[in-house]
Design an enzyme around this catalytic site. Structure first.
Site, PDB file in Angstrom:
ATOM      1  N   GLY A  54     -92.984  78.498 118.889  1.00 40.70           N
ATOM      2  CA  GLY A  54     -92.619  78.854 117.519  1.00 40.70           C
ATOM      3  C   GLY A  54     -91.420  79.765 117.580  1.00 40.70           C
ATOM      4  N   CYS A  81     -94.974  78.624 125.301  1.00 37.16           N
ATOM      5  CA  CYS A  81     -93.866  79.434 124.788  1.00 37.16           C
ATOM      6  C   CYS A  81     -94.386  80.569 123.885  1.00 37.16           C
ATOM      7  CB  CYS A  81     -92.852  78.533 124.090  1.00 37.16           C
ATOM      8  SG  CYS A  81     -91.273  79.350 123.827  1.00 37.16           S
ATOM      9  N   TYR A  82     -94.126  80.506 122.584  1.00 37.44           N
ATOM     10  CA  TYR A  82     -94.651  81.556 121.709  1.00 37.44           C
ATOM     11  C   TYR A  82     -96.171  81.639 121.833  1.00 37.44           C
ATOM     12  CZ  TYR A  82     -95.990  84.140 117.528  1.00 37.44           C
ATOM     13  OH  TYR A  82     -96.541  85.048 116.688  1.00 37.44           O
ATOM     14  N   HIS A 168     -91.485  74.490 128.250  1.00 40.45           N
ATOM     15  CA  HIS A 168     -92.011  73.405 127.416  1.00 40.45           C
ATOM     16  C   HIS A 168     -92.406  72.195 128.255  1.00 40.45           C
ATOM     17  CE1 HIS A 168     -91.224  75.131 123.462  1.00 40.45           C
ATOM     18  NE2 HIS A 168     -90.264  75.785 124.100  1.00 40.45           N
ATOM     19  N   GLU A 170     -93.857  69.642 127.310  1.00 35.26           N
ATOM     20  CA  GLU A 170     -93.859  68.407 126.520  1.00 35.26           C
ATOM     21  C   GLU A 170     -92.510  67.710 126.470  1.00 35.26           C
ATOM     22  OE1 GLU A 170     -93.940  71.458 125.491  1.00 35.26           O
ATOM     23  OE2 GLU A 170     -92.983  71.770 123.557  1.00 35.26           O
ATOM     24  N   ASP A 226     -92.461  49.440 110.055  1.00 38.76           N
ATOM     25  CA  ASP A 226     -93.295  50.552 109.593  1.00 38.76           C
ATOM     26  C   ASP A 226     -94.093  50.197 108.352  1.00 38.76           C
ATOM     27  OD1 ASP A 226     -91.750  51.627 111.545  1.00 38.76           O
ATOM     28  OD2 ASP A 226     -90.490  52.802 110.202  1.00 38.76           O
ATOM     29  N   LYS A 364     -92.341  55.804 116.628  1.00 37.67           N
ATOM     30  CA  LYS A 364     -92.157  54.360 116.510  1.00 37.67           C
ATOM     31  C   LYS A 364     -92.945  53.555 117.550  1.00 37.67           C
ATOM     32  CE  LYS A 364     -89.638  51.413 114.208  1.00 37.67           C
ATOM     33  NZ  LYS A 364     -89.261  51.586 112.795  1.00 37.67           N
TER      34      LYS A 364
END
Ligand code: XMP
Length: 508
Positions: A54, A81-82, A168, A170, A226, A364
């Site tokens: 964050g 992180c945060y 991070h 991710e 979509d 997607k």
């Protein structure tokens, strides 16, 4: 009960990406705001909780903080992180302002025996993005990783199952990020995995049934993947109480209208094909500004739905195929508005429907998997993304019927040649653009003065960033020759070699 990981969102850019990375490991993940109460969190029976990054400092007066009772709940926790700084602070460690670090850094292992770092080498690249840093660890924690800018780059308390990383895991720029997340899910938290899109489908169908109750819904079919997948999932949930309105705005690609109709033939829903080409052309007369085009198309699209809905009797819900990247690029929060996406920003303020957006959390590639689960034809599910406003935003300047036809034919050639060469499996999108430039040429000894066409082909993971595709010279040559020989009126072909950023994928 489906194993669930909750991602507590502290206002991170990456909360969705964390959820997606967890789902990629075969564990269902859901995002909850940091303001969720302890009771709300525990009611979801989380198998693990991840605290996202964050933008804040833990010392700011209004810094986001979850209910501290989760620390005592026994549920394994990973702070990122945060999320790590908050854990350190909340558990009695010290967090100080450091030198901000943004970008790549090297992390070195400070401990050899740890569940979180199982299979991770001594030294590896991580992606940092922080201002504050943890200076002293809370009681019970061991130092797991160090880096130059963060003396504590990872820490853990195996007894309580609480771990944290400053970087991070991710993002793709962190080597071994996937391994670290996997270790947290399976080694630390003891989850079993095995969740897949089939389970998502079951859960989402149930959720739609509950939300819609005995109401009915309209779906906005646009010709793209979509909206087709969104329609199919809602159809599975409520059957004939779904009416699919396929608005042909006249900006579709060659053969597209028929393909959509075929995909929904034989399913138990009401299917209405509205041929509204003339109205859309009229609405766009004289309009050249890209945002204006998008807004006018989006608004008229919804108006046409409303008219259809009025004919059908009371319908409460409008289904849209909004994806996660559409949500963030249209800027509901702090992010800048880059383009008003047809699915989100183009909605009029006086919308009379409630919105049902079953794909809102997905990327997607996840939507394609879901489409396959729903037995939509492969040709539709695997097709390249196509923007809601269609060819209208691939044509710089005013949209006119003859220019539309030129573009449609050139685009069909690009698609055919790329697919024929088998290059489509490696790239994200491949299409033609009319830049609105006329140039002089020579064909069969005659001078020509025709339109130029731009070929755009990009590789991407999720449409958020992209690189121009390195198509072979042979293929580019075949595309160029085929366009000029098959599409009268076009005498020049250009290849767009701009990545995103700084460009966007579409031209408008
Ligand atoms: P840009 O041009 O913003 O596009 O780099 C990113 C991805 O989104 C698609 N796109 C849209 N999709 N409605 C959609 O459903 C829209 O209005 C829209 N505009 C762009 C684009 O094709 C690319 O895949």
């Amino acid at each position: 009960m489906i194993e669930t990981v909750l991602v507590l969102d502290f206002g991170a850019q990456y909360a969705q990406l964390i959820a997606r990375r967890v789902r990629e490991q075969g564990v269902y993940a859901e995002i909850v705001p940091v303001t969720a109460s302890y009771e709300e969190i525990m009611a979801k029976h989380p198998g693990a909780v991840i605290l996202s990054g964050g933008p804040d400092s833990v010392y700011r007066e209004d810094a986001p903080a979850p209910d501290r009772r989760i620390l005592e709940s026994g549920v394994p926790i990973l702070g990122i992180c945060y999320g790590m700084q908050w854990l350190a602070y909340a558990l009695g460690g010290r967090v100080d302002p450091g030198t901000p670090e943004y970008g790549p850094a090297r992390a070195h292992r400070a401990s050899q025996e740890d569940l979180l770092l199982h299979g991770v080498p001594q030294d590896f690249k991580v992606w940092m993005s922080h201002g504050d840093r943890v200076e002293s660890l809370p009681d019970g924690f061991s130092l797991l990783l160090e880096s130059e800018g963060a003396p504590c780059a990872a820490m853990g308390d195996a007894r309580r199952g609480i771990y944290a990383v400053q970087f991070h895991p991710e993002v793709v720029h962190t080597d071994y990020g996937r391994e670290i997340l996997r270790n947290f899910l399976f080694r630390v938290s003891g989850l079993k995995g095995g969740w897949d899109m089939g389970s998502f489908l079951e859960r989402e169908v149930e959720r739609i049934r509950e939300t819609v109750g005995d109401g009915s819904a309209l779906v906005a079919l646009s010709g793209g993947v979509d909206s087709a997948v969104a329609a199919a999932i809602v159809q599975r949930a409520i059957g004939e109480r779904l009416t699919a309105v396929f608005v042909d705005h006249g900006f579709l690609r060659q053969g597209e209208g028929e393909e959509v109709e075929r995909a929904f033939a034989g399913r138990s829903l009401r299917f209405i094909h509205v041929k509204a080409q003339d109205r859309f052309l009229e609405a766009l007369r004289g309009v050249t500004d890209p945002e204006q085009k998008r807004k006018k198309i989006g608004n008229l699209f919804i108006r046409v739905f409303e008219e259809e809905a009025a004919k059908l009797g009371p319908i409460e819900w409008l289904v849209q195929g909004t994806l996660y990247p559409d949500v963030i690029e249209s800027g509901p929060g702090k992010a800048d508005v880059i383009k008003s996406h047809h699915n989100v920003g183009g909605l009029p303020d006086d919308l009379q429907f409630r919105l049902l957006e079953p794909l809102r959390e997905l990327f997607k590639d996840e939507v394609r998997l879901l489409g396959e689960e729903l037995s939509l034809p492969r040709s539709l599910v695997r097709r390249q993304p196509f923007p809601g406003p269609g060819l209208a935003i691939r044509m710089v300047g005013e949209v006119q019927p003859d220019r539309l036809e030129l573009l449609r034919r050139a685009d069909a050639v690009v698609r055919r040649e790329v697919e024929h060469a088998g290059a489509d499996s490696e790239i994200w999108q491949w299409f033609a653009v009319l830049p609105g430039v006329r140039t002089v040429g020579v064909q069969g000894d005659h001078r020509t003065y025709g339109e130029a066409v731009v070929v755009r082909a990009v590789s991407s993971e999720d449409g958020m960033t992209a690189d121009w595709a390195k198509l072979s010279h042979d293929l580019l040559q075949r595309i160029a020759s085929a366009i000029v020989s098959e599409v009268p009126g076009i005498n020049r072909v250009l290849y767009d070699i701009t990545s995103k950023p700084p460009g966007t994928i579409e031209w408008e």
